[in-house]
Motif scaffolding. Structure first.
Motif, PDB file in Angstrom:
ATOM      1  N   UNK A   1      26.137 -27.166  12.174  1.00  0.00           N
ATOM      2  CA  UNK A   1      25.846 -26.687  10.818  1.00  0.00           C
ATOM      3  C   UNK A   1      24.673 -27.443  10.200  1.00  0.00           C
ATOM      4  N   UNK A   2      24.488 -28.673  10.618  1.00  0.00           N
ATOM      5  CA  UNK A   2      23.412 -29.496  10.061  1.00  0.00           C
ATOM      6  C   UNK A   2      22.061 -29.061  10.629  1.00  0.00           C
TER       7      UNK A   2
ATOM      8  N   UNK B   1      20.263 -35.952   3.709  1.00  0.00           N
ATOM      9  CA  UNK B   1      21.594 -35.500   3.285  1.00  0.00           C
ATOM     10  C   UNK B   1      22.003 -36.215   2.002  1.00  0.00           C
ATOM     11  N   UNK B   2      21.596 -37.466   1.876  1.00  0.00           N
ATOM     12  CA  UNK B   2      21.949 -38.249   0.696  1.00  0.00           C
ATOM     13  C   UNK B   2      20.940 -38.133  -0.435  1.00  0.00           C
ATOM     14  N   UNK B   3      20.012 -37.195  -0.309  1.00  0.00           N
ATOM     15  CA  UNK B   3      18.992 -37.044  -1.343  1.00  0.00           C
ATOM     16  C   UNK B   3      19.006 -35.663  -1.970  1.00  0.00           C
ATOM     17  N   UNK B   4      19.796 -34.752  -1.419  1.00  0.00           N
ATOM     18  CA  UNK B   4      19.712 -33.377  -1.877  1.00  0.00           C
ATOM     19  C   UNK B   4      21.071 -32.682  -1.839  1.00  0.00           C
ATOM     20  N   UNK B   5      21.761 -32.617  -2.985  1.00  0.00           N
ATOM     21  CA  UNK B   5      23.057 -31.919  -2.999  1.00  0.00           C
ATOM     22  C   UNK B   5      22.954 -30.496  -2.427  1.00  0.00           C
TER      23      UNK B   5
ATOM     24  N   UNK C   1      23.534 -30.499   1.414  1.00  0.00           N
ATOM     25  CA  UNK C   1      24.942 -30.655   1.780  1.00  0.00           C
ATOM     26  C   UNK C   1      25.741 -29.395   1.436  1.00  0.00           C
ATOM     27  N   UNK C   2      25.424 -28.777   0.309  1.00  0.00           N
ATOM     28  CA  UNK C   2      26.166 -27.564  -0.069  1.00  0.00           C
ATOM     29  C   UNK C   2      25.981 -26.463   0.976  1.00  0.00           C
ATOM     30  N   UNK C   3      24.763 -26.336   1.498  1.00  0.00           N
ATOM     31  CA  UNK C   3      24.551 -25.338   2.545  1.00  0.00           C
ATOM     32  C   UNK C   3      25.262 -25.720   3.842  1.00  0.00           C
TER      33      UNK C   3
ATOM     34  N   UNK D   1      27.579 -36.582  -2.182  1.00  0.00           N
ATOM     35  CA  UNK D   1      27.042 -36.595  -0.815  1.00  0.00           C
ATOM     36  C   UNK D   1      25.523 -36.475  -0.852  1.00  0.00           C
ATOM     37  N   UNK D   2      25.012 -35.703  -1.806  1.00  0.00           N
ATOM     38  CA  UNK D   2      23.571 -35.506  -1.924  1.00  0.00           C
ATOM     39  C   UNK D   2      22.890 -36.524  -2.811  1.00  0.00           C
TER      40      UNK D   2
ATOM     41  N   UNK E   1      28.075 -27.382   4.146  1.00  0.00           N
ATOM     42  CA  UNK E   1      29.499 -27.062   3.982  1.00  0.00           C
ATOM     43  C   UNK E   1      29.721 -25.548   4.017  1.00  0.00           C
ATOM     44  N   UNK E   2      28.787 -24.818   3.433  1.00  0.00           N
ATOM     45  CA  UNK E   2      28.894 -23.358   3.431  1.00  0.00           C
ATOM     46  C   UNK E   2      28.912 -22.831   4.875  1.00  0.00           C
TER      47      UNK E   2
ATOM     48  N   UNK F   1      29.659 -24.630   7.553  1.00  0.00           N
ATOM     49  CA  UNK F   1      30.854 -25.161   8.228  1.00  0.00           C
ATOM     50  C   UNK F   1      32.107 -24.353   7.907  1.00  0.00           C
ATOM     51  N   UNK F   2      32.118 -23.728   6.728  1.00  0.00           N
ATOM     52  CA  UNK F   2      33.281 -22.901   6.378  1.00  0.00           C
ATOM     53  C   UNK F   2      33.321 -21.626   7.204  1.00  0.00           C
ATOM     54  N   UNK F   3      32.147 -21.204   7.700  1.00  0.00           N
ATOM     55  CA  UNK F   3      32.063 -19.902   8.363  1.00  0.00           C
ATOM     56  C   UNK F   3      31.918 -19.986   9.878  1.00  0.00           C
TER      57      UNK F   3
END
Lengths: 473, 473
Positions: free
Chosen positions: B285-286, B244-248, B251-253, A244-245, B255-256, B258-260
């Motif tokens: 979340x974004x 979003x497509x340049x930095x994993x 996206x990890x943050x 995704x990143x 999703x983090x 979005x989980x909460x």
């Protein structure tokens, strides 16, 4: 991908029928108002009634003009659709029948098509290869649009393959290999590129795991997948948390899909509730996105029109019914599918396999001794209680887990047929049947372990690097 | 960021109070069971009663143990929280008062803090600069945790700035510059790095626009933002669709977060319904993710602990209340905030500015003549109907849009004060007041246009490239 995923409503089929019914009703009204010949009106009415019967069969509801078949599924705490005693949904597969889930009923419920002998023969003809044992034996039993994929292939329009895995632990068992063994065969006989999604983001959202753990499982699982023999020049394996990143095109497709799916829809299909986190709610778009070639511009040379074929277990179908529903609205081709049956636990088709219970299946890390002991101790037997009774009445291969495993892994059809006959007649004892399975699995697992050892970190990196793949179309 | 965004419930405050009440109840029970001195028990009970009164004031509900304050907001078709006649929510800001929204009430409703003279003086003292006119005049009127940010800054623990814009069209008006003018000042006086999010994904999800259009608007808007004078060595501007497509890590943050956050929560805060697309539902979340320095490892050298300060219009606060709620649960610092008032339309504080109505504001592309005509024709006047009446009774600057605009853009406090007095007394006529605004805006817009012309594609690319930013901490 979750390990075992499932089923919403036969929504496309019922919606299609509903629209057909509307059109037919309109036709009858027009004929009557135009005072058409009685025979013509009668024929149209007959057709209408036939559609109404079909509609009731598929939806369980009477057709009512103006009421589309939206609420077929009770929106309870899960999309549980019970059919007899089978439950198949994205996170649960269970049945009370020792023979396992009734797959013919599932085809009707999902509105997919059976992989019949004619289709199997056609695949053989086109590829010039003996169809894989998973086709010959109904392991891959259901499909969507395979005929269309083959039509296009015959006129030199090829396709790409997409499958995946939810990396919920390091431990993979032999059942997890089913889609990969079959996908590798498809890649070989059709000579096509392949993308494999590891949904580490999904596992993070659903399980009590950290992102680091999920990502590590993804890389470990990738090693087992690579050990299946995929061609590195034609295969891209990716972790969602990574890819995704790394690719704006992937995220753009995810957002495109997310714009065209409502909470109501995912509630109906996956049974999400208001208490679910927004990550779960939006995740289906992430599993949908690899169905479109534009998600991988580096791989497919910016082509947006490539057809996708997804081999997966039938429980994954809800994701792809959603995808097929969205596809035309965002001007992408619908992915085609081939569905497999579920792989039974050693304890029998009614019990659930669990990565946390080492005795529920044969794991890819098991030693020859562990394989032998597990099968001898835990594999549910369809044999009789005593040798005397067994010799007299014979065993039941349809509920015998050792026999079921052999249908998955024993290549020789004649030998399998003979085992079935001898076990049914009582000539073959349970111990002998188990020995046969042990002798099949021990070398298979040993070979897998040998191949996995050859998989270097460098090779994993190569598989997981976005790059142009070889393909001839 | 949406242009005008809003408000859910004072959820943190009420949740805090609820937890305080639970703890206090527990304390009273313990004291009683331990047969503590009567005076001590009485004091604890008094405290408990006081909390209960506070709780009722904030939530409008009686405290009940075991029932957290979750459903304070009626979950209607939007998070409309009406307070008098003001409505402020993420996509609507309206009031029936010509003076505009009652911001003191908003502070109480949101549970934020007023930016009072003491805080303004402290900022002046620490930076050694005259506080910006937006502070002196209450344009930035509310905050969260600013004292803490300043405490840390004084002990050499610095922070980074984060603001943004939703690029819904090419056309930006002077009101859109408010957060950027102020943020640029903060960057200068505190000497800190800055990230600017352009939510082109959000605009795609909310509007009838293609991704290509939204992305183009993002780049065009970036040019106007750059023209505000940001330091390229300390500023990163990004489009979500790109970054979003340049930095994993980003996206990890996401999703983090979005989980909460559950659907129930975003329903309460933003008023989403079951018919909303899953993209909207997961979007908050974004907008939250850039509040955490770990979303930008390239920029902040992998530091996860940097405090973030977000200058934004008050309607954006719901996003960041949600962010502040999630932060401790994912072990990140809560972002601090500074909130601005809304910028009124030319037609008056009750009407909505619209990028599609060129007469509703002064646009950054307007010519001197257009500026003059728009103000003369459309700026709502607080003056009297005739010159005679005006001279006799005086005008009302508090509802006069030209005067309001001057409070935003006229730097000289004395001059502004004199205009207010003269207009109120009737010495200054509406035409003269308008002339003053015209003469303030014409050179300001001309300078902006001149600066924007200097912004090359190369410079935009530089600002929008993820890279290490200069900072001294």
């Amino acid at each position: 991908m979750t390990d075992l995923q499932g089923v919403g409503s036969p929504d496309l089929t019922s919606t299609d029928l509903y629209e057909k019914l509307n059109a037919q009703g309109e036709k009858v009204r027009t004929l009557k108002s135009e005072k058409a010949p009685k025979a013509e009106i009668d024929a149209a009415v007959q057709e209408l009634l036939k559609f109404k019967v079909d509609y009731k069969t598929v939806t369980g509801q009477d057709y009512k003009a103006g009421c589309p078949p939206t609420n077929i599924i009770p929106n309870s705490n899960g999309p549980a659709v019970e059919d007899g005693d089978d439950q198949v949904d994205p996170w649960n597969v269970s049945t009370t029948s020792a023979k396992g889930v009734d797959y013919d009923k599932l085809i009707v419920r999902f509105g997919s098509s059976k992989i019949d002998q004619e289709l199997i023969d056609r695949i053989g003809r086109i590829t010039g290869q003996t169809p894989h044992r998973f086709l010959r034996r109904g392991v891959f039993f259901s499909h969507r649009d395979m005929q269309q994929v083959l039509d296009a292939y015959e006129s030199k329009k090829s396709f790409f393959l997409y499958t995946g895995r939810g990396p919920s632990s390091e431990a993979m068992h032999v059942g997890h290999l089913i889609p990969f063994i079959f996908t590798k065969w498809l890649q070989d006989v059709f000579d096509v590129p392949l993308v494999i999604q590891l949904t580490d983001d999904e596992k993070y959202l659903w399980k009590d795991l950290t992102q680091e753990e999920c990502y590590r499982f993804a890389v470990e699982n990738a090693k087992d997948i690579i050990a299946c023999g995929f061609d590195v020049n034609k295969t891209f394996i990716f972790s969602d948390l990574d890819y995704m990143g790394m690719s704006p095109s992937f995220y753009r497709n995810v957002v495109k899909i997310q714009k065209h799916v409502t909470f109501n829809q995912v509630k109906g299909i996956f049974g999400f509730t208001d208490s679910d986190c927004i990550g779960k709610i939006s995740f289906p778009a992430i599993q949908a996105a690899p169905s479109f070639s534009s998600s991988f511009p580096q791989i497919f040379n910016d082509r947006k029109d490539l057809q996708c074929l997804i081999p997966c277990a039938i429980d994954q179908d809800p994701y792809f019914r959603m995808t097929r529903d969205v596809a035309p609205r965002i001007s992408y081709p619908k992915p085609a599918l081939m569905h497999s049956t579920f792989f039974p636990a050693l304890q029998g088709a009614q019990t659930k396999m669990s990565a946390s219970d080492p005795n529920s299946s044969i794991f890819l890390t098991d030693t020859p001794k562990q394989i032998k002991n597990k099968i001898n101790k835990h594999a549910f037997s369809g044999g009789k209680d005593t040798i005397e009774e067994h010799r007299k009445y014979g065993g039941n291969p349809d509920v015998d887990v050792s026999f079921m495993y052999l249908t998955f892994f024993l290549e020789d059809d004649c030998q399998l047929q003979k085992i079935r006959q001898d076990y049914t007649s009582g000539a073959l004892l349970t111990g002998e049947l188990k020995k046969c399975l042990i002798e099949t699995l021990q070398p298979m697992i040993a070979t897998h372990q040998e191949r996995r050892k050859q998989v270097t970190d460098e090779l994993v990196k190569q598989f997981m690097t976005p790059r142009k793949l070889e393909f001839n179309f």
